[in-house]
Design a protein around this motif. Structure first.
Motif, PDB file in Angstrom:
ATOM      1  N   ALA A 224       0.839  -1.204   0.000  1.00 12.58           N
ATOM      2  CA  ALA A 224       0.000   0.000   0.000  1.00 12.58           C
ATOM      3  C   ALA A 224       0.869   1.247   0.000  1.00 12.58           C
ATOM      4  CB  ALA A 224      -0.942  -0.006   1.211  1.00 12.58           C
ATOM      5  N   HIS A 225       1.985   1.205   0.733  1.00 10.96           N
ATOM      6  CA  HIS A 225       2.904   2.344   0.750  1.00 10.96           C
ATOM      7  C   HIS A 225       3.599   2.518  -0.603  1.00 10.96           C
ATOM      8  CE1 HIS A 225       2.931   3.939   4.838  1.00 10.96           C
ATOM      9  NE2 HIS A 225       2.679   2.711   5.259  1.00 10.96           N
ATOM     10  N   VAL A 226       3.961   1.403  -1.241  1.00 16.12           N
ATOM     11  CA  VAL A 226       4.587   1.493  -2.561  1.00 16.12           C
ATOM     12  C   VAL A 226       3.631   2.154  -3.550  1.00 16.12           C
ATOM     13  CG1 VAL A 226       5.516   0.176  -4.504  1.00 16.12           C
ATOM     14  CG2 VAL A 226       6.073  -0.507  -2.162  1.00 16.12           C
ATOM     15  N   VAL A 227       2.362   1.689  -3.547  1.00 15.61           N
ATOM     16  CA  VAL A 227       1.340   2.275  -4.428  1.00 15.61           C
ATOM     17  C   VAL A 227       1.164   3.752  -4.113  1.00 15.61           C
ATOM     18  CG1 VAL A 227      -1.103   2.240  -5.068  1.00 15.61           C
ATOM     19  CG2 VAL A 227       0.141   0.093  -4.798  1.00 15.61           C
ATOM     20  N   HIS A 228       1.132   4.093  -2.822  1.00 16.49           N
ATOM     21  CA  HIS A 228       0.947   5.486  -2.406  1.00 16.49           C
ATOM     22  C   HIS A 228       2.094   6.358  -2.909  1.00 16.49           C
ATOM     23  CE1 HIS A 228       1.567   8.893   0.366  1.00 16.49           C
ATOM     24  NE2 HIS A 228       0.249   8.985   0.334  1.00 16.49           N
ATOM     25  N   HIS A 229       3.343   5.908  -2.735  1.00 16.13           N
ATOM     26  CA  HIS A 229       4.497   6.712  -3.142  1.00 16.13           C
ATOM     27  C   HIS A 229       4.513   6.921  -4.659  1.00 16.13           C
ATOM     28  CE1 HIS A 229       5.490   6.270   0.912  1.00 16.13           C
ATOM     29  NE2 HIS A 229       6.440   5.362   0.845  1.00 16.13           N
ATOM     30  N   LEU A 235       1.135  11.832  -9.521  1.00 20.52           N
ATOM     31  CA  LEU A 235       0.197  12.951  -9.415  1.00 20.52           C
ATOM     32  C   LEU A 235       0.914  14.287  -9.418  1.00 20.52           C
ATOM     33  CD1 LEU A 235      -2.555  11.898  -6.836  1.00 20.52           C
ATOM     34  CD2 LEU A 235      -2.941  12.960  -9.056  1.00 20.52           C
ATOM     35  N   MET A 236       1.949  14.408  -8.591  1.00 17.31           N
ATOM     36  CA  MET A 236       2.649  15.685  -8.497  1.00 17.31           C
ATOM     37  C   MET A 236       3.366  16.027  -9.800  1.00 17.31           C
ATOM     38  SD  MET A 236       4.068  15.789  -4.540  1.00 17.31           S
ATOM     39  CE  MET A 236       4.750  14.142  -4.507  1.00 17.31           C
ATOM     40  N   GLY A 248      -2.603  21.253  -6.721  1.00 20.56           N
ATOM     41  CA  GLY A 248      -1.574  20.316  -6.280  1.00 20.56           C
ATOM     42  C   GLY A 248      -0.991  20.678  -4.928  1.00 20.56           C
ATOM     43  N   THR A 249      -0.748  21.955  -4.701  1.00 23.22           N
ATOM     44  CA  THR A 249      -0.208  22.377  -3.401  1.00 23.22           C
ATOM     45  C   THR A 249      -1.215  22.132  -2.280  1.00 23.22           C
ATOM     46  OG1 THR A 249      -0.947  24.647  -3.879  1.00 23.22           O
ATOM     47  CG2 THR A 249       1.353  24.096  -4.354  1.00 23.22           C
ATOM     48  N   MET A 325      -6.015   8.737 -10.317  1.00 23.78           N
ATOM     49  CA  MET A 325      -4.989   8.588  -9.286  1.00 23.78           C
ATOM     50  C   MET A 325      -5.442   9.174  -7.946  1.00 23.78           C
ATOM     51  SD  MET A 325      -1.301   9.068 -11.222  1.00 23.78           S
ATOM     52  CE  MET A 325      -1.716  10.470 -12.244  1.00 23.78           C
ATOM     53  N   LEU A 326      -6.178  10.283  -7.998  1.00 25.36           N
ATOM     54  CA  LEU A 326      -6.712  10.857  -6.754  1.00 25.36           C
ATOM     55  C   LEU A 326      -7.708   9.921  -6.098  1.00 25.36           C
ATOM     56  CD1 LEU A 326      -7.194  14.591  -7.823  1.00 25.36           C
ATOM     57  CD2 LEU A 326      -5.572  13.734  -6.124  1.00 25.36           C
ATOM     58  N   LEU A 327      -8.511   9.251  -6.891  1.00 20.84           N
ATOM     59  CA  LEU A 327      -9.468   8.281  -6.343  1.00 20.84           C
ATOM     60  C   LEU A 327      -8.729   7.061  -5.795  1.00 20.84           C
ATOM     61  CD1 LEU A 327     -12.283   8.524  -9.039  1.00 20.84           C
ATOM     62  CD2 LEU A 327     -12.427   9.280  -6.656  1.00 20.84           C
ATOM     63  N   THR A 328      -7.597   6.705  -6.422  1.00 21.95           N
ATOM     64  CA  THR A 328      -6.765   5.623  -5.877  1.00 21.95           C
ATOM     65  C   THR A 328      -6.245   6.001  -4.496  1.00 21.95           C
ATOM     66  OG1 THR A 328      -6.082   4.909  -8.081  1.00 21.95           O
ATOM     67  CG2 THR A 328      -4.677   4.238  -6.239  1.00 21.95           C
TER      68      THR A 328
END
Length: 394
Positions: A224-229, A235-236, A248-249, A325-328
């Motif tokens: 989950a952390h890998v997917v998050h990073h 996204l950024m 974004g900020t 990606m935001l929904l992810t």
């Protein structure tokens, strides 16, 4: 001559494919509203726009952050840990035993009772000594409390600094109070120096976390952390290329303001300051649910899913990619919210604030003298009792 010709043809074909993929990736219809081209994003008349090639700088920035992390963990975190009463416990390694080591690596880290009896017979030692050998061996796979404290300290330092700096950068911006302002004048919104450094630091930080995945503490939600990073970097970086910098900020600020409370709770948990840890974790839980379960879906996602339709009747492809990606991320928020709720539920009813994601170090009462028998094959159960530090790992 024929071989040289084939090689040259292959290289030209590969170059053509890469050039085609590059033109597809930077196709205007993916990134920007209709009737806009990349030529419109050339700096002019006081307008400065983010440029994709600037993202290359996030890699060296990541290494700068790793250097800062190294010195802060060694020269700040370790003295602070000692001041809080955390000792650098030296674990006693189990005596070399090829049979048990092979079984540990290839079969099971936690053999059943019948398997332990078979291994004891094979090694010509007692069941008790085999159990102790496996406990010591498993403990070697678990990071020490001091190591966990160092990692939590680094993340706490970054998230706290990022939250403070983010607020300083955003508090006087109109879109911090009226999120509709994130789309006013889009896509011709100038890039501010504060936004540049905010992005570079955040992307560089997540790159540094990717680089250290192999050595950082692994928990049960590792994937989950890998997917998050990866989602965060994607996204950024994407929002930078499409000049979605204002929103974004806000996304970065909403995330960081809750995270430093969790890292602070971890540090005090490792120091066994239970009351302080409990208070900080409850504050983190409140901040998490406000920022990730209320502000993110009903403020941020509303701005990215709903409001752009007022400024363009034909959403670009990036609209769907970024919102996907935001929904992810929101899905990960729900998953972590469920874990936090479980911890809080156990705390309320059982007064036990423990994180199920981490393995616990097991007590070890076996002395070096006792364990020699696992190496020599003699049965010996004499010796004094010796306990290693055992703790809950949050």
């Amino acid at each position: 001559m024929c071989l040289w010709s084939l090689t040259a043809t292959s290289e030209s074909s590969m170059a053509y494919i890469l050039k085609t993929l590059n033109s597809w990736f930077w196709w205007e219809n993916i990134w920007m509203p209709i009737n806009c081209t990349w030529a419109d994003f050339v700096d002019r008349e006081g307008l400065v726009f983010p440029k994709p090639h600037q993202l290359y700088a996030t890699i060296p920035y990541a290494f700068v952050l790793l250097i800062i992390r190294f010195f802060s963990e060694r020269y700040v975190a370790i003295p602070l840990a000692k001041a809080l009463g955390i000792k650098n416990v030296r674990r006693v390694k189990p005596q070399p035993n090829p049979v048990l080591e092979s079984y540990f690596r290839e079969c099971s880290r936690q053999p059943s009772q019948s398997e332990i009896k078979g291994l004891a017979k094979k090694c010509n030692c007692t069941v008790h000594l085999v159990e102790k050998w496996f406990r010591r061996r498993r403990n070697l796979e678990i990071p020490t409390v001091l190591r966990k404290f160092q990692e939590a300290f680094w993340r706490f330092s970054f998230y706290l600094t990022s939250s403070i700096v983010g607020f300083i950068f955003l508090y006087d911006k109109p879109w911090f109070y009226d999120i509709w302002q994130t789309w006013v004048g889009y896509p011709f919104q100038t890039l501010l120096p504060s936004q540049y450094w905010y992005y570079m630091a955040e992307i560089g930080f997540y790159w540094s976390l990717i680089f250290t995945l192999g050595i950082d503490i692994k928990r049960k939600d590792f994937m989950a952390h890998v997917v998050h990073h990866l989602a965060a970097i994607g996204l950024m970086s994407g929002s930078w290329c499409g000049n979605y910098v204002r929103v974004g900020t806000l996304v970065m600020f909403v995330h960081d303001t809750a995270d430093f409370w969790l890292e602070a709770a971890k540090m005090f948990n490792y120091a066994r300051w239970e009351k302080t840890c409990n208070i900080l974790f409850i504050i983190f839980s409140i901040a998490f649910f406000i920022t990730r379960m209320i502000l993110f879906p009903f403020w941020i996602l509303r701005a990215t899913l709903y409001q752009p339709t007022y400024y363009s009747t034909t959403p670009v492809i990036a609209y769907f990619l970024f919102n996907g990606m935001l929904l992810t991320l929101q899905g990960l928020h729900l998953y972590w919210g469920y874990l936090i709720f479980k911890i809080l539920k156990r705390f309320v009813f059982l007064k036990d604030l423990k994180d199920d994601r981490s393995d616990e170090e097991e007590e070890d009462s076996l002395t070096d003298t006792e364990e020699e028998s696992t190496k020599s094959g003699t049965k010996n159960s004499s010796g004094s009792s010796k306990h290693l530090l055992s703790s809950s790992h949050h």
